[in-house]
Design an enzyme around this catalytic site. Structure first.
Site, PDB file in Angstrom:
ATOM      1  N   CYS A 162      15.903   9.060  24.756  1.00  0.00           N
ATOM      2  CA  CYS A 162      17.276   9.558  24.805  1.00  0.00           C
ATOM      3  C   CYS A 162      17.831   9.454  26.235  1.00  0.00           C
ATOM      4  O   CYS A 162      17.979   8.365  26.755  1.00  0.00           O
ATOM      5  CB  CYS A 162      17.339  10.981  24.242  1.00  0.00           C
ATOM      6  SG  CYS A 162      19.019  11.528  23.876  1.00  0.00           S
ATOM      7  N   HIS A 211      15.178   9.938  18.712  1.00  0.00           N
ATOM      8  CA  HIS A 211      14.169  10.950  19.034  1.00  0.00           C
ATOM      9  C   HIS A 211      12.945  10.779  18.140  1.00  0.00           C
ATOM     10  O   HIS A 211      12.936  11.297  17.026  1.00  0.00           O
ATOM     11  CB  HIS A 211      14.755  12.350  18.848  1.00  0.00           C
ATOM     12  CG  HIS A 211      15.752  12.708  19.897  1.00  0.00           C
ATOM     13  ND1 HIS A 211      15.396  13.318  21.064  1.00  0.00           N
ATOM     14  CD2 HIS A 211      17.083  12.487  19.977  1.00  0.00           C
ATOM     15  CE1 HIS A 211      16.473  13.481  21.828  1.00  0.00           C
ATOM     16  NE2 HIS A 211      17.511  12.986  21.180  1.00  0.00           N
ATOM     17  N   GLU A 219      10.243  12.258  18.333  1.00  0.00           N
ATOM     18  CA  GLU A 219       9.638  13.584  18.092  1.00  0.00           C
ATOM     19  C   GLU A 219      10.364  14.357  17.008  1.00  0.00           C
ATOM     20  O   GLU A 219       9.900  15.413  16.586  1.00  0.00           O
ATOM     21  CB  GLU A 219       9.586  14.384  19.400  1.00  0.00           C
ATOM     22  CG  GLU A 219      10.906  15.010  19.857  1.00  0.00           C
ATOM     23  CD  GLU A 219      11.877  14.050  20.529  1.00  0.00           C
ATOM     24  OE1 GLU A 219      11.651  12.819  20.479  1.00  0.00           O
ATOM     25  OE2 GLU A 219      12.880  14.533  21.095  1.00  0.00           O
TER      26      GLU A 219
END
Lengths: 262, 228
Positions: free
Chosen positions: B83, B193, B195
């Site tokens: 990001c 992202h 994650e």
């Protein structure tokens, strides 16, 4: 690299389906009725099940009345964020930038501000300046009053006199990255979103809108996107009580021409 | 003691999710969230995440004295930008007219308001928020086991424009194609992202923790010519 070929295949951001969990004193309330759920109030187990079912995000609304037990939500978010790897939004009782910070540090990706945005709009600006618009959601509870919609607080009991569309624009200008819009006329009725309200707000701003309040069946989700121009749809009871599965909802939306993540 | 994976903490955003996701895919690895240049310099691999505004990110990097160790890590060891941690690798961001690290040639620009409509004329919202298809523009060890066109979770208003097309590892559409992954040598950086992208994201992170850039074909210089 084959840009052209890839372009023709998929090119649409998926509309999101977001189950909402009400939490008080560290427990999910209003019941969640999954098959073989060991503990119907355990936020971690419920989050895990929704993740497996294909939820695009999860929203936790902390309705804990006593400030003594406020920190319990932090433990819940920490536990959920350790094993569920989809975006988590947390709302309820967010009054200061410090509250936003604590929730983000616990593992929340977005923090939803509701009443405090009305009593202290500067909080929206301060929080988005500090942590970025991407993590600041403003929750707007709106109700029809005459020929327009007004912003209400305290679960729809207290009017603010603010015009909902103007308020949405103001929140965007202060740095909100997303709006969670709940129709207080429809909430709990299972008669569908207030599509006029949702469309009016969605068309008035450039940030994404999550439609909420009134979902009773899968067609309502389709209508929220198609007619209401919502970017995401949030529902609680139709998913919690097992009336519909997330995957079933997504397949239905897909059949009706809405791009979803399957 | 050196660590396997250092996640650079410069005060920007939710780092717990990144560390938990990496611990999830590499349970035996030592993973630390750190602002200590010594720990970062000694780590086997480095993750550079970040959220918020470009100017704040650059200010925090410098306030914590992390610029040099980030530049060094990006030169010498497996390095994953996420990001804002991808955006500030480039030379300049339109967001706040911010000079960035300049590790990769290129700039960062906002989704232009006038272009934000789909083919049916529907308005497209900014931030670009949600799950979008990621197209793999080059074979790369970090894409191993991930389907072409797989959806990942995005939330951003700015995107990178690499000066070297050869560094583009992935792209998405909103509504035009934009670069969402870059790869050059030991650097891999993504706009989305991992994650927060469920199984596909965990797969990418799992690939990162075992990635040995020296052994792969991706080594190429910043000119990008060799990679095309």
């Amino acid at each position: 690299m084959n840009w052209r070929a890839a372009c023709s295949e998929y090119k649409v951001l998926a509309k999101r389906i977001i189950p909402c969990l009400d939490v008080t004193n560290g427990r999910v309330v209003k019941g969640v009725n999954f098959v073989e759920l060991k503990d119907a109030g355990d936020p971690v187990e419920i989050a895990r099940r929704y993740n497996e079912a294909g939820a695009d995000e999860l929203t936790f609304l902390d309705i804990t009345a006593s400030s003594d037990n406020r920190d319990l939500i932090l433990h819940i978010i920490e536990a959920v964020a350790s094993e569920v790897f989809i975006p988590l939004t947390v709302g309820g009782g967010v009054r200061a930038v410090g509250d936003v910070q604590r929730l983000l540090n616990a593992g929340a990706d977005k923090v939803s501000i509701n009443t405090s945005a009305v009593t202290n709009p500067q909080l929206v600006k301060d929080a988005s300046d500090r942590y970025g618009s991407q993590c600041i959601v403003v929750a707007i509870d709106a109700k029809r009053v005459g020929d327009h919609w007004e912003v209400f607080t305290h679960g729809g009991r207290k009017t603010t006199g603010l015009d909902a569309i103007e308020w949405a624009k103001k929140m965007e200008s202060l740095g909100a990255g997303e709006l969670l819009l709940t129709s207080m006329d429809r909430d709990g009725t299972k008669s569908g979103f207030d599509l006029d309200l949702t469309r009016a707000i969605s068309d008035a701003v450039d940030i994404p809108i999550i439609a909420s309040g009134g979902v009773g069946n899968l067609q309502h989700l389709v209508d929220g996107v198609r007619e209401g121009h919502a970017d995401a749809v949030l529902a609680a009871s139709i998913f919690h009580f097992g009336e519909y599965g997330i995957d079933e909802a997504k397949r239905y939306m897909k059949q009706h021409g809405i791009e979803v993540r399957l | 003691m050196s660590v396997d994976v250092a996640i650079i903490d410069y005060g920007m955003g939710n780092l717990r999710s990144v560390s938990k996701a990496i611990e999830h895919v590499a349970p035996s690895a030592s993973v630390v969230v750190t602002a200590d240049p010594v720990v970062i310099a000694a780590a086997g691999r480095v993750v550079f995440p970040g959220q918020g505004a470009a100017r704040d990110c650059m200010r925090e990097i410098d306030a914590r004295g992390l610029r040099q160790v980030i530049v060094d890590a990006a030169r010498g060891k497996p390095f994953l930008g996420i990001c804002m941690g991808m955006q500030v690798l480039f030379e300049h961001s339109e967001e706040g007219d911010t000079p960035c690290l300049g590790i990769l040639p290129g700039t960062v620009q906002r989704f232009p308001h006038e272009a934000m409509h789909d083919e049916q004329g529907n308005k497209l919202k900014v931030p670009h928020m949600g799950w979008n298809n990621v197209h793999q523009a080059m074979p790369h060890p970090l894409w191993a086991g991930i389907e072409e066109g797989e959806r990942f979770y995005f939330v951003h208003s700015y995107f990178v424009q690499p000066a070297s097309p050869g560094a583009i590892a992935g792209f998405s559409h909103y509504p035009f194609p934009f670069t969402c992954a870059v790869a050059t040598g030991n650097i891999f950086a993504v706009q989305f992202h991992p994650e927060k992208s469920q199984d596909a994201g965990l797969a990418l992170l799992g690939n990162f923790v075992t990635w040995n850039p020296g052994a792969s074909h991706t080594a190429c210089d910043m000119s990008g010519a060799a990679c095309a």
